[in-house]
Design a protein around this motif. Structure first.
Motif, PDB file in Angstrom:
ATOM      1  N   ARG A  11       0.836  -1.208   0.000  1.00  0.00           N
ATOM      2  CA  ARG A  11       0.000   0.000   0.000  1.00  0.00           C
ATOM      3  C   ARG A  11       0.873   1.261   0.000  1.00  0.00           C
ATOM      4  N   GLU A  12       1.930   1.235   0.794  1.00  0.00           N
ATOM      5  CA  GLU A  12       2.813   2.399   0.884  1.00  0.00           C
ATOM      6  C   GLU A  12       3.508   2.659  -0.449  1.00  0.00           C
ATOM      7  N   ALA A  29       1.435  -7.465  -6.779  1.00  0.00           N
ATOM      8  CA  ALA A  29       1.622  -8.335  -5.623  1.00  0.00           C
ATOM      9  C   ALA A  29       1.888  -9.757  -6.071  1.00  0.00           C
ATOM     10  N   GLY A  30       2.920 -10.372  -5.508  1.00  0.00           N
ATOM     11  CA  GLY A  30       3.238 -11.757  -5.833  1.00  0.00           C
ATOM     12  C   GLY A  30       3.844 -12.468  -4.650  1.00  0.00           C
ATOM     13  N   VAL A  54      -4.661  -3.054  -4.674  1.00  0.00           N
ATOM     14  CA  VAL A  54      -3.597  -3.562  -5.540  1.00  0.00           C
ATOM     15  C   VAL A  54      -4.132  -3.695  -6.968  1.00  0.00           C
ATOM     16  N   ASP A  55      -3.383  -3.188  -7.931  1.00  0.00           N
ATOM     17  CA  ASP A  55      -3.839  -3.148  -9.322  1.00  0.00           C
ATOM     18  C   ASP A  55      -3.546  -4.418 -10.111  1.00  0.00           C
ATOM     19  N   GLU A  56      -2.472  -5.130  -9.755  1.00  0.00           N
ATOM     20  CA  GLU A  56      -2.090  -6.325 -10.492  1.00  0.00           C
ATOM     21  C   GLU A  56      -1.671  -7.416  -9.508  1.00  0.00           C
ATOM     22  N   LEU A  57      -2.045  -8.648  -9.842  1.00  0.00           N
ATOM     23  CA  LEU A  57      -1.754  -9.797  -8.987  1.00  0.00           C
ATOM     24  C   LEU A  57      -1.023 -10.867  -9.785  1.00  0.00           C
ATOM     25  N   HIS A  58      -0.045 -11.476  -9.132  1.00  0.00           N
ATOM     26  CA  HIS A  58       0.802 -12.487  -9.763  1.00  0.00           C
ATOM     27  C   HIS A  58       0.661 -13.784  -8.973  1.00  0.00           C
ATOM     28  N   SER A  59       0.286 -14.855  -9.649  1.00  0.00           N
ATOM     29  CA  SER A  59       0.071 -16.128  -8.953  1.00  0.00           C
ATOM     30  C   SER A  59       0.591 -17.281  -9.804  1.00  0.00           C
ATOM     31  N   GLY A  69      -9.458 -11.169  -1.781  1.00  0.00           N
ATOM     32  CA  GLY A  69     -10.205 -10.061  -1.197  1.00  0.00           C
ATOM     33  C   GLY A  69      -9.317  -9.072  -0.474  1.00  0.00           C
ATOM     34  N   ALA A  70      -8.282  -9.555   0.184  1.00  0.00           N
ATOM     35  CA  ALA A  70      -7.384  -8.665   0.920  1.00  0.00           C
ATOM     36  C   ALA A  70      -6.644  -7.732  -0.031  1.00  0.00           C
ATOM     37  N   PHE A  71      -6.238  -8.249  -1.193  1.00  0.00           N
ATOM     38  CA  PHE A  71      -5.522  -7.418  -2.160  1.00  0.00           C
ATOM     39  C   PHE A  71      -6.457  -6.429  -2.847  1.00  0.00           C
ATOM     40  N   ILE A  72      -7.664  -6.873  -3.137  1.00  0.00           N
ATOM     41  CA  ILE A  72      -8.644  -5.971  -3.739  1.00  0.00           C
ATOM     42  C   ILE A  72      -8.954  -4.824  -2.776  1.00  0.00           C
ATOM     43  N   ALA A  73      -9.160  -5.168  -1.507  1.00  0.00           N
ATOM     44  CA  ALA A  73      -9.433  -4.148  -0.499  1.00  0.00           C
ATOM     45  C   ALA A  73      -8.248  -3.205  -0.324  1.00  0.00           C
ATOM     46  N   GLY A  74      -7.045  -3.733  -0.532  1.00  0.00           N
ATOM     47  CA  GLY A  74      -5.844  -2.914  -0.411  1.00  0.00           C
ATOM     48  C   GLY A  74      -5.542  -2.075  -1.627  1.00  0.00           C
TER      49      GLY A  74
END
Length: 249
Positions: free
Chosen positions: A162-163, A175-176, A192-197, A185-190
């Motif tokens: 977030r910072e 985030a990865g 975060v624009d892109e997620l890596h899995s 849900g935690a990343f969406i709430a935070g």
């Protein structure tokens, strides 16, 4: 809506990820090493077969991200090959002995990439000063940073994510590490624009004959008759969870 990038270690996995709805693919080899540069054959076949954006990793070996001159020359050669194949982006990262971004080498990488989108990978999580590194990478023109927020998992590092994202000049923060359907849900709430899995699963070898006395790995715990693949159903479920529901009146 957050973009979903899937880490793939083969042509088959890349095809599965695309069919399941992934937005982008990070293409790697050697999952046990955390991802190394794919082979030329894999790079050629994936480029021919997959239509969504694919960003190959440029990493010549496992371990740290402080490379010898010879290793760095290999990286530049690999970048030239990936660029010639027409890939839209790549994933890489270089640190110096003090744990800072190796700015002279990253400048050479940006120049060698010639317009390709450059993602600075989780070398960021090994750097000494993340906010300083963020500013330097922004100055270099890096497109995004793949990071777990300098924690074992991105969920644990969400406060730093977030910072980082709050900085107006920041590259995209992706985030990865440990990104799962259960914690999206935690990343969406935070925000975060892109997620890596990896969205991965181990599958058993089809071999019926197995010699349990011989291992091809230096790690005796390695199961020679199991391999990593992308779980298409999991990718589809994650993509569905990230897609806003439309309400019609």
């Amino acid at each position: 809506m957050a973009l979903l990038e899937i880490c793939c270690y083969s042509l088959a996995c890349a095809i599965t990820a695309e069919r399941a709805g992934a937005d982008r693919i990070e293409l790697c080899a050697a999952p046990a090493e955390g991802g190394l540069t794919p082979s030329p054959g894999t790079l050629k076949r994936v480029r021919e077969s997959v239509k969504i954006p694919v960003h190959p990793i440029i990493r010549p070996r496992g371990g740290d991200f402080c490379y010898t001159d010879a290793e760095f020359e290999v990286m530049l050669d690999d970048i030239a090959f990936v660029r010639e194949l027409g890939y839209p982006g790549l994933v890489t990262g270089v640190l110096n002995e003090e744990g800072d971004v190796d700015i002279p080498r990253m400048q050479k990488i940006i120049y060698a990439s010639q317009g390709m989108a450059v993602t600075f990978h989780r070398a960021f999580d090994m750097c000494a000063n993340p906010m300083k590194a963020l500013e330097e990478l922004a100055d270099l023109g890096v497109a995004r940073i793949l990071t777990s927020g300098q924690q074992p998992t991105a969920e644990q590092g969400l406060s730093l994510l977030r910072e980082l994202k709050a900085q107006s000049r920041a590259p995209i923060i992706m985030a990865g590490a440990g990104v799962r359907l259960s914690n999206l849900g935690a990343f969406i709430a935070g925000g975060v624009d892109e997620l890596h899995s990896s969205a991965g699963v181990q599958v058993a070898s089809p071999m019926r004959y197995r010699n349990a006395n011989v291992s091809m790995s230096s790690d005796a715990r390695t199961d020679e008759y199991s391999r990593y693949v992308v779980d298409g159903a999991m990718v589809a479920a994650m993509k569905a969870a990230l897609t806003p529901t439309r309400h019609f009146s």
